[in-house]
Structures are given as C-alpha cells and as structure tokens.
Scaffold this motif. Structure first.
Motif, PDB file in Angstrom:
ATOM      1  N   LEU A 186       0.845  -1.191   0.000  1.00 14.88           N
ATOM      2  CA  LEU A 186       0.000   0.000   0.000  1.00 14.88           C
ATOM      3  C   LEU A 186       0.885   1.248   0.000  1.00 14.88           C
ATOM      4  O   LEU A 186       0.997   1.949   1.006  1.00 14.88           O
ATOM      5  N   GLY A 195      -6.488   3.645  -2.715  1.00 16.24           N
ATOM      6  CA  GLY A 195      -6.443   3.547  -1.262  1.00 16.24           C
ATOM      7  C   GLY A 195      -7.726   3.968  -0.570  1.00 16.24           C
ATOM      8  O   GLY A 195      -8.001   3.533   0.548  1.00 16.24           O
ATOM      9  N   ARG A 200      -3.152   0.123  -3.889  1.00  9.98           N
ATOM     10  CA  ARG A 200      -2.854  -1.216  -3.394  1.00  9.98           C
ATOM     11  C   ARG A 200      -2.672  -2.158  -4.564  1.00  9.98           C
ATOM     12  O   ARG A 200      -3.431  -2.124  -5.532  1.00  9.98           O
TER      13      ARG A 200
END
Length: 448
Positions: free
Chosen positions: A384, A423, A436
C-alpha cells in the motif's frame, strides 16, 4: 410497491466500490485489445486481487496432485504420482463415507482432519494446547460477525476496525447493521497499531454504539505489516481492560518476509502472558486456504479457532454452523494439506520447499519511483504505497467526480494497462492517497 423497496436499509447503505468503475473500464479495454484496437500496451495486467492463480501464479504441485487423486482415485494406481501423494490421498478418502469426495460430511467437519488441525496449531504455538472442539471449518470467516451483532439492543453493536482495512470486512460489518469504529494505523511508524489510537477510537464511539469487539489483521492487509510480540501484548491488555472480544485475522501467517519479522499468533501471546489474561480474554483466530500461502481461493476453505468462550456461546455457534450446508469436501482436504504439508524426507518435500522459499517482496522498487513512498513490506500479499499527487491532478479528479487516487488508478489503467486499487477503498487519513497491488505478481508497470 416493488418488493425491492423492502430490502434492509443496511444493505441499501452499501455504496458501489470505486474499484467497480475501474473494473468495468478494464473489461472494456480487454475487449478492445481482443478486437485489435491499438493501445500503448499489448496486454492488461490485473494487480488488484489476492487471487494468484488467476494471474498465472502456478499452484503447489503437491496440493493439486493430492486433490486430483482424491477426485479421480484411479490415479493412485499410477506410479507417476509420488508415494507420499498417493498415501495422503488414500488417507483423506478414507475419511469420507464410501471413500468418495461426493459424500456429505458432518456439519462440524471431518473429525480426524479437525484433530490434525489442532495438532498443527499446537506445534505452531510452541505447545500451547488446542482443543479440536473449538475449531470450526467454514467456507469463510465473515459468518462469525453474525454472532457478535445484536440488532435488538438499544445501541448498535460497534466493532473497532483498522484503517486501512480490507473493504469486504467493512461491508460485512455494515450489512449486518453494526457500526464500524475506525482506528488509524500509523503509516509513519510502519503501519504500527498504537494503543493510544485505540483509546481515541473507543472514546469517539461513546453514545453512538456499543463497542463489543476489536478486529485486528496480522500480518496486515492491505498494508503488509507484521505485529511484534510487544504490540500484541499491548492490544491484549487493552482488550482485557475494555472487555472487548478480539477478532484476530491471521490468514497471512505463512507469508512473512521481513528479516526481523516473525509471526506470533494472538493465542500464543495470550497463553504466554498467563492469568488473568490467558483465562479471560476471548479470542477468535481466523485462517484460510485462499488467503494463506497456498492461494487456493476457489476452494473456499477456512477455519476459526475460539479461545476462552463460554461453552453456552460455543453451543450457539455450533447451531449456527449446523443450519448451513457443510464446507465442501475438497476444502477440508485443502485445509489438511495446508496445515500438514510435506516434511523433510518426504518425496514431495524438495519441490514444495523450493516453491515456498521463492516468495520475494518488492517495496524497494516502489520507493525508487518519484512520487511514491512505501513502508517496509514485512508480510501478507499486498503493498500500500503512498502516492504524492500534484495539485493539478487532485483538481482534475474533483472535476471528474473521482477521488484523487481513483483518478490516478484510472490514468494508470488507460495509459499503461495496469489495474490497481485506490487507497480510498480501504480507508486512509484525509489528505493522503495510496494504491494497493498484489506483490505476488510481476510489477510490469514499474519496468515499462
């Protein structure tokens, strides 16, 4: 009046994911590529989901050989399969009525497999006892939330949930009518879970809901962190003090990469802390064959182990399991194969171990790109990274009615043929943006 008007408001409140817009456009691009439409790329690369087999990651040979022999037992007469494969398939089929994967199972699963699972958990936890009666196999773990949610209470049930967190968990909680109480992980400290933030989140929920549970993910999804033993101890102490039920999502326990990282289960830490914690703190620990090292998403097998629950509560959970159809037979077999893999000396061990040790992480590549910042990836299956977007891009996103990171993902899809998730789907601090992607796949967009 349409019957659809009678749908639960909890279901109506679930909003369309930003990913759905990206996925629709990805499908259109895939169709255009197949029709010969010229693009800056020749193929679409999907890095969104934790489904390695859909993205050409090969399944474990041992697992597929055993399952193949179970589905087609005639294969066991062939010496093309290793001896340990044939022996395991024969043992597994011996647990089924009629020796067939087509037979029904008991609602609580195959007793011998559950017993072997409890022994595996005991080994994992350094000898901490594991009662097979407290292990429940199911097609997934989300069903466990229904036990916690009381829709007849004056205040809604509240569940403390990390930010970022996997979106399906959030949707499951909301669809049941429970309240999500967000607590933020500290990105600046490697996505650390800090008790001070748990306290802040709990205070914020006063009067709005009744907090009953604390949901933790270790190793992390989507952020890729691994909790330290000290951090787990602090969380257990907090749960004990606030009388919260601990939901420990530990499905990525076999996916730990950090040099100084080690997976330690909540159950083990709880046992090592001793009384009063080890006797009173209630924990549910989850694991699955889809999100673990095996990546067998389509087999839909998972389990929950319950710790320190009142026997009367366990009885209700048993009733809940029994009312539904049992988990598929092959999912039971996959659970046994995951928790009892080949051992040194077995014919299948060298290849199995070679594949297991091949996992690598790639956050250092992302950090070399301008405009990206990524915390060290210690475990799990996802990264992430934070994306620093220029003001013009943020303004353009607003003009098009998109979140800034969704806008970035759409541009990445259009211009480079790479599908990643924004995200905002998982939660993030205001003013920050992330993407991600799955680290088990080649980072084509980085090397393009």
């Amino acid at each position: 009046m349409s019957v659809l008007q009678e749908i639960s408001q909890n279901v109506k409140s679930i909003k369309q994911l930003d990913y759905a817009v990206l996925a629709r456009r990805a499908n259109q691009i895939q169709k255009e590529l197949s029709q010969g439409v010229r693009k800056p790329y020749k193929e679409l690369i999907d890095l969104c989901w934790g489904d390695p087999h859909s993205m050409d990651v090969k399944p474990l040979t041992f697992v597929r050989q055993v399952l193949a022999a179970c589905v087609y037992p005639e294969l066991m007469s062939s010496h093309k399969l290793p001896l340990d494969v044939r022996q395991r398939a024969q043992w597994l089929l011996g647990r089924c009525d009629g020796g067939s994967v087509g037979s029904y199972l008991a609602p609580t699963g195959i007793p011998e497999i559950v017993q072997r699972m409890s022994e595996s958990i005991r080994r994992r936890d350094g000898g901490v006892p594991c009662n097979p009666d407290n292990i429940f196999i199911s097609p997934g773990s989300q069903w466990s939330l229904t036990v916690l949610v009381n829709n007849e209470a004056p205040l809604r049930t509240g569940i403390l949930t990390p930010v970022p967190c996997h979106v399906t968990t959030i949707m499951s909680i909301k669809s049941l009518g429970a309240a999500v109480i967000p607590y933020f992980l500290s990105e600046e400290h490697g996505w650390a879970l800090q008790v001070e933030e748990l306290q802040r989140a709990l205070e914020s929920a006063k009067g709005g809901c009744n907090p009953v549970a604390l949901y933790v993910i270790n190793p992390g999804n989507p952020a890729g962190y691994v909790q330290s033993r000290k951090s787990i101890q602090e969380v257990i102490q907090f749960a004990s003090e606030k009388r919260l039920f601990l939901l420990a999502d530990e499905v990525y326990q076999d996916c730990v990469y950090g040099k100084n990282s080690e997976f330690v289960s909540y159950k083990r830490v709880l046992a090592e802390m001793g009384p009063p914690f080890s006797d009173t703190v209630e924990v549910a620990s989850f694991h699955s064959v889809s999100k673990g090292f095996m990546g067998e998403c389509g087999l839909r097998g998972g389990y929950v182990e319950l710790v320190n629950l009142d026997p009367n509560v366990v009885k209700y959970i048993f009733n809940l399991i029994c009312k539904d159809s049992t988990t598929p037979v092959l999912a039971h077999f996959a659970m046994d194969l995951m928790m009892n893999p080949p051992r040194p000396g077995d014919p299948s061990y060298p290849l199995y171990n070679q594949v297991r040790n091949a996992a690598k992480h790639q956050e250092h590549v992302v950090n070399s790109l301008p405009g990206f910042s990524c915390q060290p990836v210690e475990g799990g299956a996802f990264v992430l990274p934070r994306v620093f977007l220029p003001p013009r891009a943020i303004q353009k996103a607003k003009e098009e009615g998109m979140q800034p990171d969704t806008f970035y993902c759409m541009r990445l899809l259009e211009e480079m043929g790479v599908l990643v998730s924004p995200g905002c789907e998982y939660g993030q601090k205001e003013g920050t943006y992330h993407i991600r992607y799955n680290i088990k796949n080649k980072l084509h967009f980085i090397t393009t």
